[in-house]
Scaffold this motif. Sequence first.
Motif, short mmCIF file in Angstrom:
data_model
loop_
_atom_site.label_atom_id
_atom_site.label_comp_id
_atom_site.label_asym_id
_atom_site.label_seq_id
_atom_site.Cartn_x
_atom_site.Cartn_y
_atom_site.Cartn_z
N LEU A 181 71.25 18.09 -21.12
CA LEU A 181 69.85 18.24 -20.72
C LEU A 181 68.88 18.31 -21.90
O LEU A 181 67.79 17.78 -21.85
N SER A 182 69.30 18.94 -22.98
CA SER A 182 68.35 19.16 -24.07
C SER A 182 67.98 17.86 -24.77
O SER A 182 67.04 17.83 -25.55
N GLN A 183 68.75 16.80 -24.50
CA GLN A 183 68.45 15.54 -25.18
C GLN A 183 67.49 14.65 -24.41
O GLN A 183 67.26 13.50 -24.80
N ALA A 184 66.96 15.17 -23.32
CA ALA A 184 66.11 14.35 -22.47
C ALA A 184 65.01 13.59 -23.23
O ALA A 184 64.86 12.38 -23.03
N PRO A 185 64.26 14.24 -24.13
CA PRO A 185 63.21 13.49 -24.82
C PRO A 185 63.76 12.30 -25.61
O PRO A 185 63.22 11.20 -25.52
N THR A 186 64.84 12.53 -26.36
CA THR A 186 65.42 11.45 -27.15
C THR A 186 65.89 10.31 -26.25
O THR A 186 65.63 9.14 -26.53
N VAL A 187 66.59 10.69 -25.17
CA VAL A 187 67.15 9.67 -24.30
C VAL A 187 66.06 8.77 -23.74
O VAL A 187 66.12 7.54 -23.86
N TYR A 188 65.03 9.39 -23.16
CA TYR A 188 64.02 8.55 -22.50
C TYR A 188 63.17 7.80 -23.51
O TYR A 188 62.72 6.68 -23.23
N LEU A 189 62.95 8.40 -24.68
CA LEU A 189 62.22 7.67 -25.71
C LEU A 189 63.00 6.42 -26.12
O LEU A 189 62.44 5.33 -26.26
N LEU A 190 64.32 6.59 -26.25
CA LEU A 190 65.15 5.45 -26.61
C LEU A 190 65.12 4.39 -25.51
O LEU A 190 65.05 3.19 -25.79
N VAL A 191 65.16 4.84 -24.24
CA VAL A 191 65.09 3.88 -23.14
C VAL A 191 63.79 3.10 -23.21
O VAL A 191 63.77 1.87 -23.08
N PRO B 80 60.00 19.89 -20.70
CA PRO B 80 60.50 21.26 -20.95
C PRO B 80 61.42 21.32 -22.16
O PRO B 80 61.65 22.41 -22.69
N MET B 81 61.96 20.17 -22.58
CA MET B 81 62.95 20.17 -23.66
C MET B 81 62.32 20.03 -25.03
O MET B 81 63.00 20.19 -26.04
N VAL B 82 61.05 19.67 -25.07
CA VAL B 82 60.40 19.56 -26.37
C VAL B 82 60.31 20.97 -26.96
O VAL B 82 59.80 21.88 -26.31
N PRO B 83 60.85 21.16 -28.17
CA PRO B 83 61.03 22.51 -28.73
C PRO B 83 59.79 23.39 -28.67
O PRO B 83 59.88 24.54 -28.25
N VAL B 84 58.63 22.83 -29.07
CA VAL B 84 57.47 23.70 -29.18
C VAL B 84 56.90 24.06 -27.80
O VAL B 84 56.36 25.15 -27.60
N VAL B 85 57.05 23.13 -26.85
CA VAL B 85 56.39 23.31 -25.56
C VAL B 85 57.14 24.30 -24.69
O VAL B 85 56.68 25.42 -24.47
N GLY B 86 58.29 23.85 -24.22
CA GLY B 86 59.16 24.76 -23.54
C GLY B 86 58.79 25.20 -22.13
O GLY B 86 59.43 26.06 -21.58
N PHE B 87 57.76 24.62 -21.54
CA PHE B 87 57.49 24.95 -20.13
C PHE B 87 57.51 23.67 -19.32
O PHE B 87 57.24 22.59 -19.83
N ALA B 88 57.86 23.83 -18.05
CA ALA B 88 58.00 22.64 -17.22
C ALA B 88 56.69 22.33 -16.51
O ALA B 88 55.91 23.23 -16.19
N LEU B 89 56.47 21.05 -16.31
CA LEU B 89 55.34 20.64 -15.49
C LEU B 89 55.87 20.43 -14.08
O LEU B 89 57.02 20.00 -13.91
N ASN B 90 55.07 20.74 -13.08
CA ASN B 90 55.60 20.49 -11.74
C ASN B 90 55.53 18.99 -11.42
O ASN B 90 54.99 18.21 -12.19
N GLU B 91 56.13 18.60 -10.28
CA GLU B 91 56.29 17.17 -9.98
C GLU B 91 54.94 16.47 -9.91
O GLU B 91 54.77 15.38 -10.43
#
Lengths: 220, 236
Positions: A181-191, B80-91
């Motif tokens: 899960l933590s790699q989501a940004p990298t994965v989608y950026l690569l896609v 949510p996975m971006v280190p600095v942000v860390g909160f989720a946006l809703n759908e």
Amino acid sequence: MQAIIEIFPDLTKGLTITITVLIGAAFFGYLFAFIAGLCRMSSNMFLRKFTGFYVEIFRGTSLIVQLFWLYYAIPMLFGIELGSNWWAGVIAISLNYGAYMSEIVRGSILAVTKGQSEAATALNMSRYQRMRFVILPQAIRMMLPEFGNYSIQMLKATSLVSLIGMEDILYHGNIIRSTNLSQAPTVYLLVLVFYFILALPLIFLTRKMESFSKKGVASG
Amino acid sequence: MNNWSWDVFADAFPKIIDGLGITLGLTIVCYAFALVFGFFWLFIKMIPLKPLRLLVTWIMEFIRSTPPLVQLFFIYFAWPMVPVVGFALNEFTSAVLGLGIHFSTYIAEVYRSGIEGVGKGQWEAAKALNFSKRRKWTKIILPQAIPPTIPMLGNYLIIMFKEVPLASTIGVVGILHIANSYGAQNWTYLEPLTIVAILFLVLSYPSAIIINRIEKKMNRRFDKKEVLTRSKGATA
């Protein structure tokens, strides 16, 4: 960086599906566009109305709905299987973009100046000859840049086939994301980068065609 | 037709209609966001700094030529996975951001074509009359730049409406989402998906006709077909 090196080869597995779907959709899309575009200008009223109906249906609803409809509903409705989800995807995309592009075919043919077809008539050319030797060569030049634009659109549309279970780039991206899960940004950026790289030749080709289409069309 | 059932149709119809509000609402919000965000691109591009302009042009090209579906996933799953942000946006917010940013690049092109359509003489005239910057824009440029863009912007509203079902993939409960879950529950996709198709047709076709009418009227009034030069890739 380490992550990119790990993800990259996994994504390339989906490359063949994305590319074959694009090629299939482009081929049938252009084909439908020409058939529908020419049919809409035919003197046969039934043919004209029927293709008009097709164009409005496919332009009026969205591609994702058409894709789901073809994939889920068609087998239920007529008991036919489209063979595979590859065909469902290709047919949905090509019917949708064929409808849009048929308007370009029609518009370009109408945009060839009247003097051209009059001159052809004066030279005693038949209807077929007129189309084949005078109108179409000029009309196709005008269509090319728009066809390029729509090809880029079709490339983007191929990402939808992952929703009907085809293992394209996005599908593999989703798989990698769900395992880590933590790699989501990298994965989608690569896609995204993958799709952009695939689109680059189309972008340049479209620009080339824009300058090409300006030459060799009789105006005024 | 061996499987069509009017009972299922009647059963699914009200349920799917329930989602229409969200689909339409999402369309409007996304569209408004794209309209506003389009200005952002335009303003950056007007800064006379060549490297910046080039960079923005490529960013726009990047956004334009990659699938909106992936962009949606990117925003929804990656945020949510971006280190600095860390909160989720809703759908809903993710959908607005994803689709809105994607279409803002197209909208920016529409604005640009509108402004570029204003003849050079008009700019020169404003200069010759020694108009202030603000007066130049409000009295001369914008009144001529805006009308030709209206039909194109209208087209984008319809295009937006047809792209909004993409948001069902990240769980926005619009008509497509309801139809799909109805299909999965009752093992019949035919009727619910047909209802969705009909709804799209009924809502988008008349609006397309209205926009065509407006376009024809505008063309007659301003007689400026060249202003409506096809903005790049004005399709979706």
